[in-house]
Write a protein that holds these residues in place. Structure first.
Motif, PDB file in Angstrom:
ATOM      1  N   TYR A  62       0.826  -1.211   0.000  1.00  0.00           N
ATOM      2  CA  TYR A  62       0.000   0.000   0.000  1.00  0.00           C
ATOM      3  C   TYR A  62       0.859   1.260   0.000  1.00  0.00           C
ATOM      4  O   TYR A  62       0.571   2.222  -0.718  1.00  0.00           O
ATOM      5  CB  TYR A  62      -0.926   0.009   1.221  1.00  0.00           C
ATOM      6  N   LEU A  63       1.932   1.267   0.800  1.00  0.00           N
ATOM      7  CA  LEU A  63       2.789   2.449   0.887  1.00  0.00           C
ATOM      8  C   LEU A  63       3.531   2.703  -0.418  1.00  0.00           C
ATOM      9  O   LEU A  63       3.779   3.861  -0.781  1.00  0.00           O
ATOM     10  CB  LEU A  63       3.778   2.294   2.044  1.00  0.00           C
ATOM     11  N   MET A  64       3.894   1.636  -1.141  1.00  0.00           N
ATOM     12  CA  MET A  64       4.489   1.830  -2.466  1.00  0.00           C
ATOM     13  C   MET A  64       3.477   2.465  -3.419  1.00  0.00           C
ATOM     14  O   MET A  64       3.822   3.382  -4.181  1.00  0.00           O
ATOM     15  CB  MET A  64       4.978   0.489  -3.016  1.00  0.00           C
ATOM     16  N   TYR A  65       2.250   1.974  -3.391  1.00  0.00           N
ATOM     17  CA  TYR A  65       1.189   2.563  -4.229  1.00  0.00           C
ATOM     18  C   TYR A  65       0.989   4.038  -3.886  1.00  0.00           C
ATOM     19  O   TYR A  65       0.899   4.894  -4.782  1.00  0.00           O
ATOM     20  CB  TYR A  65      -0.114   1.787  -4.024  1.00  0.00           C
ATOM     21  N   GLN A  66       0.935   4.346  -2.598  1.00  0.00           N
ATOM     22  CA  GLN A  66       0.765   5.735  -2.157  1.00  0.00           C
ATOM     23  C   GLN A  66       1.910   6.610  -2.647  1.00  0.00           C
ATOM     24  O   GLN A  66       1.696   7.740  -3.113  1.00  0.00           O
ATOM     25  CB  GLN A  66       0.684   5.781  -0.634  1.00  0.00           C
ATOM     26  N   SER A  67       3.137   6.093  -2.567  1.00  0.00           N
ATOM     27  CA  SER A  67       4.309   6.853  -2.991  1.00  0.00           C
ATOM     28  C   SER A  67       4.290   7.113  -4.490  1.00  0.00           C
ATOM     29  O   SER A  67       4.601   8.221  -4.947  1.00  0.00           O
ATOM     30  CB  SER A  67       5.587   6.106  -2.614  1.00  0.00           C
ATOM     31  N   VAL A  68       3.939   6.093  -5.266  1.00  0.00           N
ATOM     32  CA  VAL A  68       3.879   6.247  -6.719  1.00  0.00           C
ATOM     33  C   VAL A  68       2.816   7.268  -7.110  1.00  0.00           C
ATOM     34  O   VAL A  68       3.052   8.135  -7.975  1.00  0.00           O
ATOM     35  CB  VAL A  68       3.610   4.889  -7.390  1.00  0.00           C
ATOM     36  N   MET A  69       1.656   7.189  -6.465  1.00  0.00           N
ATOM     37  CA  MET A  69       0.583   8.131  -6.793  1.00  0.00           C
ATOM     38  C   MET A  69       0.963   9.559  -6.406  1.00  0.00           C
ATOM     39  O   MET A  69       0.654  10.514  -7.140  1.00  0.00           O
ATOM     40  CB  MET A  69      -0.711   7.721  -6.085  1.00  0.00           C
ATOM     41  N   ALA A  70       1.630   9.739  -5.262  1.00  0.00           N
ATOM     42  CA  ALA A  70       2.061  11.069  -4.844  1.00  0.00           C
ATOM     43  C   ALA A  70       3.106  11.631  -5.812  1.00  0.00           C
ATOM     44  O   ALA A  70       3.073  12.820  -6.171  1.00  0.00           O
ATOM     45  CB  ALA A  70       2.630  11.017  -3.427  1.00  0.00           C
ATOM     46  N   THR A  71       4.030  10.780  -6.252  1.00  0.00           N
ATOM     47  CA  THR A  71       5.051  11.202  -7.207  1.00  0.00           C
ATOM     48  C   THR A  71       4.421  11.543  -8.547  1.00  0.00           C
ATOM     49  O   THR A  71       4.777  12.539  -9.195  1.00  0.00           O
ATOM     50  CB  THR A  71       6.107  10.093  -7.391  1.00  0.00           C
ATOM     51  N   TRP A  72       3.477  10.712  -8.966  1.00  0.00           N
ATOM     52  CA  TRP A  72       2.761  10.952 -10.221  1.00  0.00           C
ATOM     53  C   TRP A  72       2.054  12.307 -10.168  1.00  0.00           C
ATOM     54  O   TRP A  72       2.141  13.110 -11.116  1.00  0.00           O
ATOM     55  CB  TRP A  72       1.751   9.821 -10.433  1.00  0.00           C
ATOM     56  N   SER A  73       1.350  12.562  -9.078  1.00  0.00           N
ATOM     57  CA  SER A  73       0.611  13.826  -8.944  1.00  0.00           C
ATOM     58  C   SER A  73       1.561  15.025  -8.966  1.00  0.00           C
ATOM     59  O   SER A  73       1.265  16.049  -9.592  1.00  0.00           O
ATOM     60  CB  SER A  73      -0.194  13.825  -7.644  1.00  0.00           C
ATOM     61  N   ALA A  74       2.707  14.889  -8.284  1.00  0.00           N
ATOM     62  CA  ALA A  74       3.662  15.992  -8.227  1.00  0.00           C
ATOM     63  C   ALA A  74       4.233  16.297  -9.611  1.00  0.00           C
ATOM     64  O   ALA A  74       4.321  17.477 -10.018  1.00  0.00           O
ATOM     65  CB  ALA A  74       4.791  15.653  -7.254  1.00  0.00           C
TER      66      ALA A  74
END
Length: 244
Positions: free
Chosen positions: A208-220
């Motif tokens: 889950y934390l990897m998914y969260q990190s990827v989505m946050a990076t994608w958004s940024a």
């Protein structure tokens, strides 16, 4: 069997496969309930101190961030101290009678490789203690101050945890189904409770934390790209007006 204590003839051990040699084996002095109670008490202290520290350092931290910080602090303690203890004492784990030694012997009822100087678990636990233990503490700190690098560290550490746990499951299952060698006692509590459930946390939560990190990076990056395109259009419009 009562509470993880086994009545065995002298010189024998309760680990599977039964013929495996465990150097210097000594039965635990404490039972399962006592060991799990002490382990749970240790986790409660870690969570309490972390909660208090975060509330002081960053009082308005969201529930999600607070939970993630507590997770990484717990991981840092387990990786650095508990797993680091194993990596340091792997040669004589069978005879250890301190708290961590007895906890490892209790867990080893689900995976005897921890008492037989197995090359894979030694290397895996050493990498975890050296890299993901300190990395977990750094990640917790970066989240607690809301640093821009928090998601990068969260992704790296979570990927390391996830990868190590996948290999841990895979090597054991390969030996069980392909080589017909089982390291777990037949009682369901050891396989499903210790081996499956306790390790599954380091599959589900890092996933889950990897998914969260990827989505946050994608958004940024998406926001940065949109801003760059907007500036380009504004610059082009300004050039057209000057020409006119």
């Amino acid at each position: 069997m009562a509470g993880g204590n086994f009545s065995l003839p002298a010189g024998q051990h309760p680990y599977y496969p039964m013929e495996v040699e465990i150097v210097g084996y000594l039965a635990n002095k404490w039972g399962t309930l006592e060991l799990l109670t002490m382990f749970s008490a240790g986790l409660a202290v870690i969570f309490s101190l972390t909660y208090a520290g975060v509330k002081r350092l960053r009082p308005n931290a969201s529930t999600g961030d607070l939970t993630t910080i507590m997770w990484f602090v717990m991981c840092g303690c387990i990786h650095s101290f508990f797993e680091g203890y194993f990596a340091y004492n792997f040669r004589n784990m069978g005879g250890r009678q301190d708290l961590f030694g007895q906890l490892w012997k209790e867990y080893s009822l689900s995976d005897s490789r921890y008492l037989t100087q197995d090359a894979f678990v030694l290397c895996m636990e050493t990498v975890t203690a050296v890299f993901w233990g300190p990395g977990s503490f750094v990640t917790a700190y970066l989240i607690s101050i809301d640093h821009p690098l928090r998601y990068s560290f969260q992704l790296i550490v979570s990927l390391g945890q996830f990868y190590g746990d996948v290999l841990y499951y895979a090597t054991s299952l390969f030996d069980h189904y392909i080589l017909n060698v089982s390291y777990t006692r037949p009682e369901a509590a050891y396989y499903w409770g210790y081996f499956v459930l306790m390790n599954a946390f380091w599959i589900v939560i890092p996933g889950y934390l990897m998914y969260q990190s990827v989505m946050a990076t994608w958004s940024a990056f998406a926001a940065a790209n949109d801003a760059h395109k907007l500036l380009q259009r504004m610059g082009q419009n300004g050039s057209v007006k000057k020409t006119l």
